[in-house]
Design an enzyme around this catalytic site. Structure first.
Site, PDB file in Angstrom:
ATOM      1  N   ASP A 118       0.608  -1.260   0.242  1.00  0.00           N
ATOM      2  CA  ASP A 118      -0.530  -0.229   0.520  1.00  0.00           C
ATOM      3  C   ASP A 118       1.040   1.693   0.367  1.00  0.00           C
ATOM      4  O   ASP A 118       2.013   1.332   0.125  1.00  0.00           O
ATOM      5  CB  ASP A 118      -1.117   0.475   1.043  1.00  0.00           C
ATOM      6  N   SER A 119       0.349   2.064   0.320  1.00  0.00           N
ATOM      7  CA  SER A 119       1.097   4.142  -0.838  1.00  0.00           C
ATOM      8  C   SER A 119       1.567   4.633   1.092  1.00  0.00           C
ATOM      9  O   SER A 119       2.380   5.421   1.142  1.00  0.00           O
ATOM     10  CB  SER A 119       0.677   4.743  -1.494  1.00  0.00           C
ATOM     11  N   GLY A 120       0.801   3.698   2.177  1.00  0.00           N
ATOM     12  CA  GLY A 120       0.739   4.960   3.658  1.00  0.00           C
ATOM     13  C   GLY A 120       0.270   5.666   3.807  1.00  0.00           C
ATOM     14  O   GLY A 120       0.242   6.219   5.316  1.00  0.00           O
ATOM     15  N   GLY A 121      -0.774   6.061   2.296  1.00  0.00           N
ATOM     16  CA  GLY A 121      -1.263   7.528   2.742  1.00  0.00           C
ATOM     17  C   GLY A 121      -2.201   6.532   4.555  1.00  0.00           C
ATOM     18  O   GLY A 121      -2.584   7.636   4.933  1.00  0.00           O
ATOM     19  N   TYR A 122      -3.153   6.102   3.892  1.00  0.00           N
ATOM     20  CA  TYR A 122      -4.637   5.692   4.701  1.00  0.00           C
ATOM     21  C   TYR A 122      -3.990   5.101   6.617  1.00  0.00           C
ATOM     22  O   TYR A 122      -4.288   6.104   7.088  1.00  0.00           O
ATOM     23  CB  TYR A 122      -4.858   4.216   4.937  1.00  0.00           C
TER      24      TYR A 122
ATOM     25  N   GLN B 107     -11.767   7.647  -5.397  1.00  0.00           N
ATOM     26  CA  GLN B 107     -12.303   8.535  -4.015  1.00  0.00           C
ATOM     27  C   GLN B 107     -12.800   9.008  -4.265  1.00  0.00           C
ATOM     28  O   GLN B 107     -13.826   8.628  -5.069  1.00  0.00           O
ATOM     29  CB  GLN B 107     -10.310   8.890  -3.546  1.00  0.00           C
TER      30      GLN B 107
ATOM     31  N   ASP C 149      -7.617  -7.453   0.375  1.00  0.00           N
ATOM     32  CA  ASP C 149      -7.415  -7.513   1.963  1.00  0.00           C
ATOM     33  C   ASP C 149      -7.655  -7.224   2.551  1.00  0.00           C
ATOM     34  O   ASP C 149      -8.339  -6.688   2.684  1.00  0.00           O
ATOM     35  CB  ASP C 149      -6.087  -6.617   1.524  1.00  0.00           C
TER      36      ASP C 149
ATOM     37  N   CYS D 211     -13.261 -27.115   6.609  1.00  0.00           N
ATOM     38  CA  CYS D 211     -12.456 -27.101   6.278  1.00  0.00           C
ATOM     39  C   CYS D 211     -11.653 -28.276   6.620  1.00  0.00           C
ATOM     40  O   CYS D 211     -11.484 -28.398   6.719  1.00  0.00           O
ATOM     41  CB  CYS D 211     -12.314 -25.832   7.229  1.00  0.00           C
TER      42      CYS D 211
ATOM     43  N   CYS E 259      -8.398 -27.058   6.039  1.00  0.00           N
ATOM     44  CA  CYS E 259      -6.947 -26.664   6.965  1.00  0.00           C
ATOM     45  C   CYS E 259      -6.352 -28.004   7.571  1.00  0.00           C
ATOM     46  O   CYS E 259      -6.904 -28.531   8.170  1.00  0.00           O
ATOM     47  CB  CYS E 259      -7.392 -25.503   7.883  1.00  0.00           C
TER      48      CYS E 259
ATOM     49  N   CYS F  75      -7.984 -27.578  11.469  1.00  0.00           N
ATOM     50  CA  CYS F  75      -9.162 -28.498  11.149  1.00  0.00           C
ATOM     51  C   CYS F  75      -9.573 -29.906  11.161  1.00  0.00           C
ATOM     52  O   CYS F  75      -9.563 -31.067  11.380  1.00  0.00           O
ATOM     53  CB  CYS F  75     -10.288 -28.014  10.408  1.00  0.00           C
TER      54      CYS F  75
ATOM     55  N   HIS G  39      -5.902 -21.695  10.520  1.00  0.00           N
ATOM     56  CA  HIS G  39      -7.695 -21.518   9.834  1.00  0.00           C
ATOM     57  C   HIS G  39      -7.732 -21.254   9.264  1.00  0.00           C
ATOM     58  O   HIS G  39      -8.426 -20.590   8.265  1.00  0.00           O
ATOM     59  CB  HIS G  39      -8.092 -22.423  11.182  1.00  0.00           C
TER      60      HIS G  39
END
Length: 373
Positions: free
Chosen positions: A92-96, A193, A270, A308, A310, A313, A339
């Site tokens: 990510d850009s770091g902005g958030y 945006q 994400d 599941c 995994c 489980c 999991h």
């Protein structure tokens, strides 16, 4: 191997399934990217993350620039070598994070000056510096630098913020393109945006398309507006973006968010939720979330989810996981995270299969019946 190519294999309504081909590997879409904030998906080894079915992970520009530092990561061979992950990484850009974590930040046309949440040290993050940091990290998919305003601001403030983000998007494009070798093997995504406003998002989408990006993210959602408002925005926002490019909904979300967003044409996601929830004792299952700390699981010999596949489980009972979590044992966080990340990847595969078979509407209805009961 191609730098970046997005192919749509099948459509079912607005939902699409396909793949993104990059030098470090192929990303199947719809894709969920586990979040590796500080060069680690918390409580998991990278080989175990890959074993869940993850094709790509996310790294965080803000956190990595502060610790251990982008220049240090570059000296150590880049983020992939540093953390032992050889497949694509999106940063990510770091902005958030600057907006949400930093103390005493000041936003100007140049960028954002702020104090670190770690030690109070002063920093400046601009579109050019964000591109430089992501290049030093060796990111495969670089995000343009933007401002993420609160959705409850007035329309004029949101419009002004969006317009500045679009100017920053052009500077991000120019900064990325100056990266020579890195730009020749990596991709750059722009970020739409405009909060919940259809007209502002349309203007944003057009400006981004005019600049030209490899993919387009839908930013400014999952910031407290609620699922109903988010879905109402996703009823129009993905369609404003180029059809032949990946659409990435940033920071989303719960399993039912993912299904609803794929229904509306989103390709990439994400979220910290599966790992954070796992560390806090919440498991996601096909029958909805459950809190393993609940006393009713103390002698429950069943797996977290009998559908599941995994390793957690396959081997451990709810009773054992209940004990680990109540005792504060690290293994509890590890197994619950494994999991949850696995469940998210199984959900993405199920959606890819349903779209390919032309049965996505039935899949979504069945999923909601079981998950939201």
């Amino acid at each position: 191997m191609t730098r970046f190519a997005f192919t749509i294999h099948a459509r079912d309504g607005k939902a699409r399934t396909g793949e993104i081909a990059m030098k470090r590997g192929t990303i199947r879409t719809p894709a969920f990217m586990p979040v590796g904030t500080a060069a680690t998906v918390k409580a998991m080894k990278v080989e175990d993350v890959r074993a869940t079915g993850a094709d790509i992970i996310l790294g965080n520009t803000y956190h990595l620039m502060l610790r251990p530092g982008a220049e240090r990561v570059a000296r150590l061979g880049g983020l992939h070598k540093f953390m032992g992950w050889d497949r694509p990484i999106l940063t990510d850009s770091g902005g958030y994070q600057v907006m949400s974590l930093s103390d005493l930040r000041k936003i100007t046309e140049e960028g954002v000056s702020f104090k670190s949440h770690l030690d109070g040290s002063k920093h400046m993050l601009s579109p050019e510096r964000s591109m430089e940091i992501q290049r030093l990290l060796g990111s495969d998919i670089v995000m343009a630098f933007d401002e993420c305003p609160r959705a409850d601001q007035d329309r004029d403030a949101i419009a002004q913020s969006m317009e500045m983000s679009m100017r920053w998007a052009r500077r991000s494009r120019e900064g990325f393109d100056s990266g020579e070798e890195h730009a020749a093997r990596s991709a750059l995504f722009g970020i739409q945006q405009g909060a919940l406003d259809e007209e502002l998002r349309g203007i944003s989408a057009q400006k981004l398309t005019d600049i030209g990006f490899d993919g387009y993210a839908i930013g400014g959602l999952a910031v407290g507006e609620g699922q109903e408002a988010m879905f109402a925005t996703l009823d129009f926002a993905p369609g404003q973006l180029p059809d032949d490019r990946p659409r990435y909904l940033m920071g989303v979300g719960k399993p039912d968010d993912l299904v609803g967003a794929v229904e509306r044409g989103v390709d990439m996601f994400d979220c910290v939720l599966p790992s954070r929830s796992g560390r806090n004792g919440q498991a996601f299952t096909w029958n909805g979330p459950l809190n393993i700390r609940n006393a009713r699981f103390a002698e429950d010999e069943a797996p977290l989810d009998d559908r599941c596949t995994c390793p957690t489980c396959g081997k451990y009972s709810r009773a054992y996981l209940h004990h680990l979590n109540k005792a504060g044992e690290i293994l509890g966080a590890m197994l619950m995270t494994e999991h949850n990340i696995s469940f998210y990847q199984q959900l993405m595969q199920a959606m890819r299969d349903a779209i390919g078979q032309g049965s996505f509407a039935a899949f979504a209805a069945d999923f909601r019946r079981d998950y939201l009961r």
